[in-house]
Design an enzyme around this catalytic site. Sequence first.
Site, mmCIF file in Angstrom:
data_model
loop_
_atom_site.group_PDB
_atom_site.id
_atom_site.type_symbol
_atom_site.label_atom_id
_atom_site.label_comp_id
_atom_site.label_asym_id
_atom_site.label_seq_id
_atom_site.Cartn_x
_atom_site.Cartn_y
_atom_site.Cartn_z
ATOM 1 N N THR A 1 0.738 -1.098 -0.080
ATOM 2 C CA THR A 1 0.167 0.144 0.030
ATOM 3 C C THR A 1 0.745 1.406 0.095
ATOM 4 O OG1 THR A 1 -1.668 -1.177 1.398
ATOM 5 C CG2 THR A 1 -2.023 1.149 1.099
ATOM 6 N N ASP B 1 -6.347 -3.602 -3.570
ATOM 7 C CA ASP B 1 -5.892 -4.400 -2.639
ATOM 8 C C ASP B 1 -6.687 -5.768 -2.595
ATOM 9 O OD1 ASP B 1 -3.965 -5.170 -0.757
ATOM 10 O OD2 ASP B 1 -4.945 -4.259 1.112
#
Length: 358
Positions: free
Chosen positions: A85, A129
């Site tokens: 991330t 994600d």
Amino acid sequence: MAKRKAAALGASPEERATREDELLAPGTHNEDERFDRVFRPESLEEFVGQEQHKQNLRVFVEAARRRGEPLDHVLLCGPPGLGKTTLAHILAKEMGTHLSITSGPAVEHKGVLTGMLTRLERGDVLFIDEIHRLSAPVEEALYPAVEDFRIDVMMGEGAYAESLTLDVKPFTLVGATTRTGLLTKPLQERFGVTLRLDFYPPADLERIISRSAKLLGVPCDAEGARALALRSRGTPRVANRLLRRTRDFAEVEGDGRITRAIVELCCERVGVDEAGLDEMDRRLLGVLIDHYDGGPVGVETLAAALAEPRDTIEDVYEPYLLQQGFLGRTPRGRVATKKAFEHLGKEVRSRAEQGKLF
């Protein structure tokens, strides 16, 4: 509501519930999300570790800038907590564009995907994600978007339904996954850049811990940073979490400085040993050794014995144990290695010495 929140974060409710309060869990806790904003580097220069990937990304970003084009689509693979991330944030910042974040389970249908894509401006980064958890219809709708920057939408129902093609502005898709094997081949082939992140060596974790300690305003000497690094399971997220807990002990049980002695005190109290194993890791190895003579044991049997979901064993416990040589996988199941016997102070049985152990 709890299930919806877990899905939005890219993990099943079972996976998140299992180790949500455990110190060494690599997944994101609510507290981590708050501190991520403090610790997160904002450029490739500030990002510590994964040097080869960083060098390549610098080249790809600079080339895209010079051509005036969006960065090619990027797939980030690896266990939780290694910086996927963070890299997505950095790529958007390096390209000077906006970052939109979602997760595979949160994109419930094509309409959600269409809404996200049509809101993107040229060059924006869309970060998905746990991209391996996209549903098949959503994944298929994504193909023309990443290839031709268009998306097909069905208007109306039944005999009156018609297909409408919408153009989307050229963008960069950054996908992250902890389970590369669950990605379909067509989806993998649509990424121009694939980076497989690995666990961090102690030297890199020391640098991360020292940097985070400065951001927290807590003194941390070299030996303290080293001791924390060795117990952080090769994972920056775990390192930062251990640092915060050690800071608590330093402030209450010490003089406010993080030293080797304070780290050892903290880790002893929270159940983290010198190899970075916690109670659940030791329990897993203990079950293998005490109940099954070191294995081999099928993962389903192991999951039942531990009362843990199979996915949690495979995604949370095993990666580090495998990487550190405490656990092995064979066609017949999991086995505890000689290193695991020695770490737990168990006697290596003769059958194991004859070839069951690596």
